[in-house]
Design a protein around this motif. Structure first.
Motif, PDB file in Angstrom:
ATOM      1  N   LEU A 152     -67.043  -8.384   3.190  1.00 58.99           N
ATOM      2  CA  LEU A 152     -66.012  -9.416   3.170  1.00 58.99           C
ATOM      3  C   LEU A 152     -65.433  -9.588   4.569  1.00 58.99           C
ATOM      4  O   LEU A 152     -65.442  -8.647   5.374  1.00 58.99           O
ATOM      5  N   PRO A 153     -64.911 -10.781   4.864  1.00 58.59           N
ATOM      6  CA  PRO A 153     -64.338 -10.997   6.201  1.00 58.59           C
ATOM      7  C   PRO A 153     -63.072 -10.182   6.422  1.00 58.59           C
ATOM      8  O   PRO A 153     -62.326  -9.888   5.474  1.00 58.59           O
ATOM      9  N   ALA A 154     -62.835  -9.828   7.676  1.00 62.97           N
ATOM     10  CA  ALA A 154     -61.618  -9.102   8.030  1.00 62.97           C
ATOM     11  C   ALA A 154     -60.400  -9.952   7.662  1.00 62.97           C
ATOM     12  O   ALA A 154     -60.428 -11.181   7.750  1.00 62.97           O
ATOM     13  N   GLU A 160     -54.935 -10.008  -3.663  1.00 68.15           N
ATOM     14  CA  GLU A 160     -55.221 -11.347  -4.171  1.00 68.15           C
ATOM     15  C   GLU A 160     -56.596 -11.409  -4.832  1.00 68.15           C
ATOM     16  O   GLU A 160     -56.782 -12.108  -5.830  1.00 68.15           O
ATOM     17  N   VAL A 161     -57.550 -10.685  -4.296  1.00 69.93           N
ATOM     18  CA  VAL A 161     -58.884 -10.660  -4.902  1.00 69.93           C
ATOM     19  C   VAL A 161     -58.817 -10.042  -6.297  1.00 69.93           C
ATOM     20  O   VAL A 161     -59.401 -10.563  -7.256  1.00 69.93           O
ATOM     21  N   ILE A 162     -58.109  -8.935  -6.424  1.00 66.57           N
ATOM     22  CA  ILE A 162     -57.994  -8.276  -7.729  1.00 66.57           C
ATOM     23  C   ILE A 162     -57.251  -9.165  -8.715  1.00 66.57           C
ATOM     24  O   ILE A 162     -57.619  -9.251  -9.900  1.00 66.57           O
ATOM     25  N   ARG A 163     -56.209  -9.842  -8.251  1.00 64.84           N
ATOM     26  CA  ARG A 163     -55.511 -10.780  -9.140  1.00 64.84           C
ATOM     27  C   ARG A 163     -56.444 -11.893  -9.606  1.00 64.84           C
ATOM     28  O   ARG A 163     -56.379 -12.333 -10.765  1.00 64.84           O
ATOM     29  N   ALA A 194     -67.279 -14.384  -4.893  1.00 61.32           N
ATOM     30  CA  ALA A 194     -67.786 -15.510  -4.114  1.00 61.32           C
ATOM     31  C   ALA A 194     -66.679 -16.140  -3.266  1.00 61.32           C
ATOM     32  O   ALA A 194     -66.876 -16.472  -2.092  1.00 61.32           O
ATOM     33  N   ALA A 195     -65.500 -16.297  -3.864  1.00 55.43           N
ATOM     34  CA  ALA A 195     -64.379 -16.877  -3.127  1.00 55.43           C
ATOM     35  C   ALA A 195     -63.938 -15.956  -1.983  1.00 55.43           C
ATOM     36  O   ALA A 195     -63.630 -16.430  -0.878  1.00 55.43           O
ATOM     37  N   ALA A 196     -63.963 -14.661  -2.239  1.00 64.56           N
ATOM     38  CA  ALA A 196     -63.580 -13.709  -1.193  1.00 64.56           C
ATOM     39  C   ALA A 196     -64.574 -13.738  -0.038  1.00 64.56           C
ATOM     40  O   ALA A 196     -64.173 -13.726   1.147  1.00 64.56           O
ATOM     41  N   ARG A 197     -65.863 -13.816  -0.337  1.00 64.99           N
ATOM     42  CA  ARG A 197     -66.885 -13.873   0.717  1.00 64.99           C
ATOM     43  C   ARG A 197     -66.733 -15.140   1.551  1.00 64.99           C
ATOM     44  O   ARG A 197     -67.023 -15.151   2.758  1.00 64.99           O
ATOM     45  N   ALA A 198     -66.292 -16.219   0.917  1.00 66.37           N
ATOM     46  CA  ALA A 198     -66.114 -17.500   1.617  1.00 66.37           C
ATOM     47  C   ALA A 198     -64.818 -17.551   2.438  1.00 66.37           C
ATOM     48  O   ALA A 198     -64.565 -18.531   3.118  1.00 66.37           O
ATOM     49  N   GLY A 199     -64.024 -16.486   2.322  1.00 64.63           N
ATOM     50  CA  GLY A 199     -62.794 -16.411   3.114  1.00 64.63           C
ATOM     51  C   GLY A 199     -61.575 -17.015   2.443  1.00 64.63           C
ATOM     52  O   GLY A 199     -60.544 -17.228   3.099  1.00 64.63           O
TER      53      GLY A 199
END
Length: 203
Positions: A152-154, A160-163, A194-199
């Motif tokens: 995942l990006p820095a 937020e990802v867990i939520r 997917a959303a997390a990988r996209a930033g």
């Protein structure tokens, strides 16, 4: 301040006191499942737990105090997070645990009752917020590790990802009534990943 004057859930008692707490909290959970928060009664809880009413009133004081301690106990008893070494597998494990909890005949009904109570009782709402903050904080570690591994990006906001994983599952429970199953869990995890990988969750 004596232990019986302290905020419910802040004491780690042993011996008989621990047994009384366990019995009362179990009884409180049963009563919530059966009747909901509005009909939760300390005297009824004492009867169910086979303890004196004065013990329950002295230690917990109010139904809100009792639910506060019940949520603290649920946080203490929650299973530790999974650590698979893979972001998507960790998020799937998180989502499946949420589904398992929410579809359990007792736990699901208990969460519905507590969430309903939190909408109209400030102290219960605060206890519920602390419960979820504890759980999100624990599972956020898998996102932080994914950042360290370069998955995942820095700057990704781990909480937020867990939520994002659990939010659509609670929506199904409380709003839409759509099936809560393994497929829904995996879909929620994959969408959040997917959303997390996209930033999307960079703070």
């Amino acid at each position: 301040m004596s232990s019986e004057q302290m905020e419910p859930g802040t004491v780690r008692p042993g011996g008989r006191t621990a047994r009384v707490r366990s019995s009362v909290l179990r009884a409180a959970g049963d009563a919530l499942v059966e009747h909901g928060f509005d009909r939760l009664d300390l005297a009824d809880v004492a009867r169910r737990a086979d303890v004196g009413k004065t013990t329950v009133y002295r230690r917990w004081g109010t139904t809100a105090g009792l639910v506060t301690d019940l949520l603290a106990d649920m946080a203490e008893q929650s299973l530790p997070r999974t650590d698979t070494g893979s972001l998507i597998e960790d998020l799937r494990a998180n989502a499946r645990l949420v589904v398992k909890t929410l579809t359990d005949p007792r736990q699901g009904a208990l969460f519905k009752s507590v969430i309903a109570a939190a909408t109209c009782d400030e102290r219960t709402a605060e206890a519920l917020h602390r419960f979820y903050a504890t759980r999100i904080g624990e599972w956020a570690g898998c996102v932080d590790q994914a950042v360290e591994r370069g998955e995942l990006p820095a700057g990704t906001d781990a909480a937020e990802v867990i939520r994002a994983v659990s939010a659509p599952l609670y929506y199904r429970l409380l709003a839409s009534g759509d099936p809560l199953d393994g497929a829904a869990a995996d879909r929620a995890a994959e969408a959040a990943a997917a959303a997390a990988r996209a930033g999307a969750y960079i703070a």
